[in-house]
Enzyme design. Structure first.
Site, PDB file in Angstrom:
ATOM      1  N   TRP A 195       0.814  -1.373  -0.030  1.00  0.00           N
ATOM      2  CA  TRP A 195      -0.389  -0.505  -0.112  1.00  0.00           C
ATOM      3  C   TRP A 195       0.526   1.251  -0.113  1.00  0.00           C
ATOM      4  O   TRP A 195       0.526   2.408  -0.650  1.00  0.00           O
ATOM      5  CB  TRP A 195      -0.764   0.191   1.343  1.00  0.00           C
ATOM      6  CG  TRP A 195      -2.168   1.375   1.163  1.00  0.00           C
ATOM      7  CD1 TRP A 195      -1.950   1.830   0.810  1.00  0.00           C
ATOM      8  CD2 TRP A 195      -1.553   2.499   2.437  1.00  0.00           C
ATOM      9  NE1 TRP A 195      -3.421   2.736   1.253  1.00  0.00           N
ATOM     10  CE2 TRP A 195      -2.758   3.021   2.069  1.00  0.00           C
ATOM     11  CE3 TRP A 195      -0.921   2.170   3.326  1.00  0.00           C
ATOM     12  CZ2 TRP A 195      -2.704   4.051   3.265  1.00  0.00           C
ATOM     13  CZ3 TRP A 195      -0.994   3.029   4.751  1.00  0.00           C
ATOM     14  CH2 TRP A 195      -1.762   4.068   4.536  1.00  0.00           C
ATOM     15  N   HIS A 196       1.863   1.254   0.608  1.00  0.00           N
ATOM     16  CA  HIS A 196       2.893   2.215   0.491  1.00  0.00           C
ATOM     17  C   HIS A 196       3.374   2.663   0.011  1.00  0.00           C
ATOM     18  O   HIS A 196       4.036   3.849  -0.613  1.00  0.00           O
ATOM     19  CB  HIS A 196       3.868   2.083   1.628  1.00  0.00           C
ATOM     20  CG  HIS A 196       3.229   2.946   2.991  1.00  0.00           C
ATOM     21  ND1 HIS A 196       2.606   1.801   3.936  1.00  0.00           N
ATOM     22  CD2 HIS A 196       3.302   3.665   4.215  1.00  0.00           C
ATOM     23  CE1 HIS A 196       2.446   1.394   5.280  1.00  0.00           C
ATOM     24  NE2 HIS A 196       2.465   3.512   4.858  1.00  0.00           N
ATOM     25  N   GLY A 197       3.774   1.071  -1.466  1.00  0.00           N
ATOM     26  CA  GLY A 197       4.984   2.116  -2.486  1.00  0.00           C
ATOM     27  C   GLY A 197       5.686   0.727  -2.903  1.00  0.00           C
ATOM     28  O   GLY A 197       5.244  -0.935  -2.136  1.00  0.00           O
TER      29      GLY A 197
END
Length: 507
Positions: free
Chosen positions: A362-364
């Site tokens: 989700w963060h990258g």
């Protein structure tokens, strides 16, 4: 409108995008006071107000035209799927759709090597991803038998599908559209209808349903948020990146480790600033009301995303995680951790690692995210082992003041937790595996030594040793005729830490 922001950015020493973001968060304060004055019998006006202010943020101020239409596309696709697809896989289809869209934008950001100071679609999209996937599960739960649902699922389920205007108002709730807080649809509709206020016997000023005290709490949050921001602006050079400088190498190992703890506090200030500012704006709209004390003081803690004192002085890693990015933790627990666990079974290591992986995803796509969350998973494991095996030996009988040994145990736990936090979080900020490994080596790999040594100790017989001590202690207390101390309820969800950066996330 850039002509208004460029001179200010030069004076402050920040990027134009960062100044714009802070401006939007501050503008949300007076707008929140206007929002709550819209009568609860005019819900359509409240939805339109949210949509209108979001358009104001994205178009004339931020100039994120493409970003807005991308968010709108995800919203409309989710609305269509949740309304028309009644299969059991519907929430996972929505999850894959919106998460896949987010990942594409993470890749684009990485390809263009955009700095964390650049404001673009991924920041707001991360918040929207939580809202849309939660909504999908809420709709799915609304179609299931009540007997199959737990307490949270019963409270948040959607049984009456919203109109498109209601769903757009929910998706574009203006105080949280840029950096959160994320909220579920049930809480949003309670806010629109002022449901939580109508149950109160005590009215606010002028006979309104809204209780007093909201502005006092909200503007106190704004002041603290600006103070956190000021600390970061003044001392921002003391960040995790200092480990990559020649000066850092010249210091002794003890000095390096001590310096890194200071850097960790400064790094976290930008999160405290952003999350506290947006919390205050949300409170002004009426979000976050949690009740009234016996003395008549109103409580507004429901929109909080961070507890600064608990994070800076944590008794253990579990407590720290519970106080950091709290809304994201709820999302991970309710929409991932519990959902990937087979029915009738307790969540275990598999569920935990899937949840950690989802948080990193989700963060990258930066390797530092995955190093941070992988390490965090092992820190969570040793923390759970310590609480189960060591902590009960220091607990007193209920109602008894903590002993000196218990206070020492808590202090030692706080120090170790803080050391592990800054060690584990560094890859998240440094982003690359190379920078992360260099930093860990320059810190003497103390985090891995603690993790590896603890796991080896507990699994090589340490757990059995402490369990035997617990049994002997219980037998002695029982022999004296007094009830043994009862450990705290250790039942918990292993929710991964979410070391979010100031929106947009650093890539």
């Amino acid at each position: 409108m850039d002509a208004l922001f460029i001179p200010l950015a030069g004076v402050v020493g920040a990027s134009v995008d960062q100044i714009k973001l802070i401006t939007c968060l501050l503008i949300a304060y007076p707008l929140g006071s206007l929002f709550i004055r819209i009568p609860s019998n005019q819900p359509a006006l409240k939805h339109l107000f949210n949509i209108g202010i979001t358009l104001l943020f994205f178009f004339p101020i931020l100039r994120l035209y493409s970003a807005f239409f991308q968010l709108l596309a995800s919203i409309l696709a989710t609305y269509y799927l949740t309304r028309n697809y009644h299969g059991s896989k519907m929430p996972w289809v929505v999850f894959c759709l919106v998460m896949g869209h987010l990942t594409v934008n993470h890749v684009i950001r990485a390809v263009y090597n955009l700095s964390y100071e650049t404001l673009e679609v991924t920041g707001p999209q991360m918040v929207l991803t939580m809202k849309l996937t939660t909504f999908a599960w809420n709709v799915y739960d609304g179609r299931r038998p009540a007997a199959d649902l737990d307490k949270w699922q019963m409270a948040k389920r959607v049984t009456q599908f919203p109109s498109l205007l209601e769903f757009l108002g929910y998706s574009f709730y203006f105080p949280g559209i840029l950096v959160g807080p994320y909220l579920d649809y049930a809480d949003y509709m309670d806010l629109i209808n002022e449901t939580m206020f109508k149950k109160l016997e005590v009215k606010g000023k002028y006979g309104r349903n809204v209780p007093s005290g909201r502005k006092r709490v909200a503007y106190r949050k704004m002041i603290f948020g600006l103070l956190y921001l000021g600390v970061y602006v003044v001392f921002g050079s003391w960040n995790y990146g200092v480990s990559l400088t020649p000066w850092f190498v010249q210091q002794s190992l003890v000095s390096r480790i001590a310096t890194y703890q200071v850097c960790g506090v400064v790094e976290r200030m930008k999160y405290y600033a952003i999350w506290t500012l947006t919390e205050g704006a949300s409170i002004l709209t009426g979000l976050g009301f949690t009740g009234i004390t016996p003395s008549g003081e109103t409580l507004w803690t429901g929109a909080a995303n961070v507890n600064v004192l608990v994070i800076e002085f944590p008794s253990n890693f579990k407590v720290l995680l519970d106080a950091w990015n709290m809304k994201t933790n709820v999302w991970l627990r309710e929409c991932v951790y519990k959902r990937v666990t087979p029915k009738g079974k307790k969540p275990g290591f598999r569920s935990s690692m899937i949840t950690f992986a989802t948080s990193a995803f989700w963060h990258g796509i930066a390797s530092g995210y995955y190093l941070a969350f992988l390490t965090g998973g092992f820190v969570t494991t040793i923390g759970r082992l310590a609480r189960a095996n060591i902590r009960p030996l220091f607990l007193e009988a209920p109602g008894t003041p903590p002993s000196i040994a218990k206070r020492v145990y808590d202090i030692v736990g706080m120090v170790i937790t803080t050391l592990l936090l800054n060690y584990t979080a560094s890859p998240f900020m440094l982003l690359t595996a190379r920078s992360s490994f260099i930093t860990w080596m320059r810190l003497g790999c103390y985090g891995h030594i603690v993790i590896g040594g603890s796991m080896a100790f507990f699994y090589a017989g340490g757990s059995k040793f402490f369990r035997n001590l617990q049994a002997k202690q219980a037998a002695k207390v029982s022999h004296r005729g007094s009830p043994p101390g009862t450990p705290e309820n250790e039942k918990q969800f292993m929710v991964p830490p979410s070391f979010d950066q100031i929106v947009p996330p650093q890539k």
